[in-house]
Motif scaffolding. Structure first.
Motif, PDB file in Angstrom:
ATOM      1  N   ALA A  14      -6.470  20.779 -18.621  1.00 37.57           N
ATOM      2  CA  ALA A  14      -5.696  21.785 -17.898  1.00 37.57           C
ATOM      3  C   ALA A  14      -6.629  22.764 -17.194  1.00 37.57           C
ATOM      4  N   GLY A  15      -6.288  23.085 -15.962  1.00 34.02           N
ATOM      5  CA  GLY A  15      -7.104  23.972 -15.161  1.00 34.02           C
ATOM      6  C   GLY A  15      -8.080  23.246 -14.263  1.00 34.02           C
ATOM      7  N   GLY A  16      -8.253  21.964 -14.490  1.00 32.60           N
ATOM      8  CA  GLY A  16      -9.195  21.181 -13.693  1.00 32.60           C
ATOM      9  C   GLY A  16      -8.588  20.685 -12.394  1.00 32.60           C
ATOM     10  N   SER A  17      -9.377  19.870 -11.687  1.00 27.71           N
ATOM     11  CA  SER A  17      -8.976  19.371 -10.374  1.00 27.71           C
ATOM     12  C   SER A  17      -9.184  17.864 -10.277  1.00 27.71           C
ATOM     13  N   LEU A  18      -8.356  17.232  -9.492  1.00 36.17           N
ATOM     14  CA  LEU A  18      -8.493  15.827  -9.151  1.00 36.17           C
ATOM     15  C   LEU A  18      -8.086  15.653  -7.702  1.00 36.17           C
ATOM     16  N   THR A  19      -8.647  14.633  -7.055  1.00 39.00           N
ATOM     17  CA  THR A  19      -8.246  14.290  -5.699  1.00 39.00           C
ATOM     18  C   THR A  19      -7.786  12.841  -5.663  1.00 39.00           C
ATOM     19  N   LEU A  20      -6.570  12.638  -5.208  1.00 39.17           N
ATOM     20  CA  LEU A  20      -6.035  11.293  -5.036  1.00 39.17           C
ATOM     21  C   LEU A  20      -6.223  10.850  -3.593  1.00 39.17           C
ATOM     22  N   SER A  21      -6.476   9.560  -3.428  1.00 39.44           N
ATOM     23  CA  SER A  21      -6.616   8.976  -2.102  1.00 39.44           C
ATOM     24  C   SER A  21      -5.629   7.836  -1.942  1.00 39.44           C
ATOM     25  N   CYS A  22      -5.195   7.635  -0.710  1.00 38.74           N
ATOM     26  CA  CYS A  22      -4.296   6.533  -0.382  1.00 38.74           C
ATOM     27  C   CYS A  22      -4.804   5.877   0.893  1.00 38.74           C
ATOM     28  N   ALA A  23      -5.002   4.580   0.826  1.00 41.40           N
ATOM     29  CA  ALA A  23      -5.427   3.817   1.994  1.00 41.40           C
ATOM     30  C   ALA A  23      -4.313   2.849   2.370  1.00 41.40           C
ATOM     31  N   ALA A  24      -3.845   2.955   3.603  1.00 36.68           N
ATOM     32  CA  ALA A  24      -2.741   2.122   4.071  1.00 36.68           C
ATOM     33  C   ALA A  24      -3.245   1.086   5.064  1.00 36.68           C
ATOM     34  N   SER A  25      -2.654  -0.085   5.039  1.00 34.74           N
ATOM     35  CA  SER A  25      -3.056  -1.154   5.950  1.00 34.74           C
ATOM     36  C   SER A  25      -1.854  -2.014   6.280  1.00 34.74           C
ATOM     37  N   GLY A  26      -2.008  -2.838   7.285  1.00 33.98           N
ATOM     38  CA  GLY A  26      -0.958  -3.791   7.627  1.00 33.98           C
ATOM     39  C   GLY A  26      -0.146  -3.423   8.848  1.00 33.98           C
ATOM     40  N   ARG A  27      -0.321  -2.217   9.357  1.00 32.22           N
ATOM     41  CA  ARG A  27       0.348  -1.799  10.591  1.00 32.22           C
ATOM     42  C   ARG A  27      -0.309  -0.491  11.047  1.00 32.22           C
ATOM     43  N   THR A  28       0.163   0.008  12.162  1.00 32.29           N
ATOM     44  CA  THR A  28      -0.308   1.295  12.665  1.00 32.29           C
ATOM     45  C   THR A  28       0.510   2.405  12.013  1.00 32.29           C
ATOM     46  N   PHE A  29      -0.186   3.426  11.526  1.00 27.75           N
ATOM     47  CA  PHE A  29       0.491   4.533  10.844  1.00 27.75           C
ATOM     48  C   PHE A  29       0.437   5.819  11.639  1.00 27.75           C
ATOM     49  N   ASN A  30       0.082   5.698  12.921  1.00 24.83           N
ATOM     50  CA  ASN A  30      -0.014   6.910  13.746  1.00 24.83           C
ATOM     51  C   ASN A  30       1.303   7.651  13.844  1.00 24.83           C
ATOM     52  N   ASP A  31       2.429   6.937  13.705  1.00 20.91           N
ATOM     53  CA  ASP A  31       3.738   7.575  13.834  1.00 20.91           C
ATOM     54  C   ASP A  31       4.471   7.626  12.495  1.00 20.91           C
ATOM     55  N   TYR A  32       3.724   7.605  11.407  1.00 20.18           N
ATOM     56  CA  TYR A  32       4.304   7.608  10.079  1.00 20.18           C
ATOM     57  C   TYR A  32       3.951   8.890   9.331  1.00 20.18           C
ATOM     58  N   THR A  33       4.932   9.445   8.655  1.00 25.57           N
ATOM     59  CA  THR A  33       4.693  10.497   7.680  1.00 25.57           C
ATOM     60  C   THR A  33       4.087   9.858   6.435  1.00 25.57           C
TER      61      THR A  33
END
Length: 122
Positions: A14-33
């Motif tokens: 408790a009190g610490g930090s973490l960073t999650l990452s997400c890598a998407a593939s398979g299409r263009t995500f320029n117009d995606y939330t």
């Protein structure tokens, strides 16, 4: 085939930090939330944070506002969740989500990753 792959989960005091990452593939995500949801044991999946296609708009659940920060990479197919001041109630499986920008930020529609476990001990 669209794939979302999360990484960065783990155990933290408790009190610490973490960073999650997400890598998407398979299409263009320029117009995606892109966003993050989480699901604790015995609970329903809940919205955590989302960022607009252009990165200019963000939204957070009240429970994480001021502690979590969502961002996306310049290539638009990656998203990150910086989690600070973690609390035991943040313990859950965290899922990356990508959906068309016409869908509201908090809607559980679209593509999903397989999830990454975050465990916060007191």
């Amino acid at each position: 085939q669209v794939q979302l792959v999360e990484s960065g989960g783990g155990w933290m005091q408790a009190g610490g930090s973490l960073t999650l990452s997400c890598a998407a593939s398979g299409r263009t995500f320029n117009d995606y939330t892109m966003g993050w949801f989480r699901q604790a044991p015995g609970e329903e999946r809940e919205f955590v944070a989302a960022i607009s296609a252009g990165g200019g708009n963000t939204r957070y659940a009240d429970s994480v506002k001021g502690r979590f920060t969502i961002s996306r990479g310049s290539a638009k197919n990656t998203a990150f969740l910086q989690m600070n001041s973690l609390q035991p109630e943040d313990t859950a499986v965290y899922y990356c989500n990508a959906k068309s920008s016409i869908i509201t930020f908090t809607s559980p529609q679209g593509y999903w990753g397989q999830g990454t476990q975050v465990t916060v001990s007191s």
